[in-house]
Write an enzyme that holds these catalytic residues in place. Structure first.
Site, PDB file in Angstrom:
ATOM      1  N   CYS A  66      47.063   9.353 115.218  1.00 25.36           N
ATOM      2  CA  CYS A  66      45.776   8.806 115.646  1.00 25.36           C
ATOM      3  C   CYS A  66      45.859   8.368 117.113  1.00 25.36           C
ATOM      4  O   CYS A  66      46.012   9.201 117.988  1.00 25.36           O
ATOM      5  CB  CYS A  66      45.346   7.687 114.700  1.00 25.36           C
ATOM      6  N   ASP A 123      37.539  15.907 109.747  1.00 26.25           N
ATOM      7  CA  ASP A 123      37.639  14.653 110.510  1.00 26.25           C
ATOM      8  C   ASP A 123      36.310  14.372 111.209  1.00 26.25           C
ATOM      9  O   ASP A 123      35.894  15.129 112.078  1.00 26.25           O
ATOM     10  CB  ASP A 123      38.760  14.781 111.539  1.00 26.25           C
ATOM     11  N   HIS A 155      40.503  12.812 108.799  1.00 25.34           N
ATOM     12  CA  HIS A 155      41.292  11.989 109.708  1.00 25.34           C
ATOM     13  C   HIS A 155      42.373  11.251 108.914  1.00 25.34           C
ATOM     14  O   HIS A 155      42.194  10.926 107.756  1.00 25.34           O
ATOM     15  CB  HIS A 155      40.399  10.982 110.432  1.00 25.34           C
TER      16      HIS A 155
END
Length: 193
Positions: A66, A123, A155
């Site tokens: 991330c 995502d 995600h």
């Protein structure tokens, strides 16, 4: 897998991530305060520490998830000793701020190490358009970097403590990461030890 691995606390100047009540609160009150230049310098210090504690800078690799995935792209333009990086769903074209003045798309032509990007097609934060924009920038730069998109993943698909964990994509990504590192000279000194 036999690597000397370091997980530096890149937020130490601003607070303890565990003390925030929600991911959004964490992002707004902690992650958003961290300047790229500080993080890149901290990673340089971590690499230097590794070199004095049994690590080999000729086999320096980096992976991040991330926010850390975005940093993996940026570090691949920053440290010429880096051999390879793997960015797990790192933001490619986020909003520019004073603390985060460039995006990975902006730096694609400046990569000094190949990056493997691992993304989920589902995502909502990193859109297919963002991934396509990065792929276009990498092609224009004639980069050795590569992006893999998992059609059934969203995600944070590697975060096994979250509901969006996708085991098949996570396991495949992990194997691809190890292969990527091996292909680019980031193999551990004594595999399996």
């Amino acid at each position: 897998a036999g690597y000397l691995a370091i997980a530096p606390d890149l937020f130490f100047r601003y607070g303890d991530p565990a003390s925030f009540s929600s991911p959004q609160h964490l992002k707004n009150e902690l992650v958003g305060k961290v300047a790229d230049r500080e993080v890149l310098a901290d990673l340089d210090h971590a690499a230097n520490w590794a070199a004095t504690h049994g690590g080999d800078l000729r086999r320096l690799g980096l992976t991040g998830f991330c926010w850390g995935g975005r940093i993996a792209w940026l570090y691949a333009t920053h440290n010429p000793q880096l051999q390879a990086a793997v960015a797990w769903y790192g933001h490619l074209h986020p909003q520019i701020t004073l603390r985060q003045p460039v995006t990975p798309v902006d730096t694609a032509a400046s990569l000094t190490a190949p990056v493997l990007g691992l993304y989920g097609a589902l995502d909502p934060m990193i859109t297919a358009e963002n991934v396509a924009l990065m792929q276009q920038a990498l092609r224009a730069a004639n980069s050795d970097s590569e992006i893999i998109t998992y059609p059934d993943a969203g995600h944070a698909f590697h975060a096994d403590y979250r509901p969006n964990y996708h085991a098949e994509s996570a396991q495949d990504g992990w194997q691809r990461m190890l292969e990527w590192f091996g292909r680019h000279g980031v193999a551990p000194a004594h595999p399996g030890s």
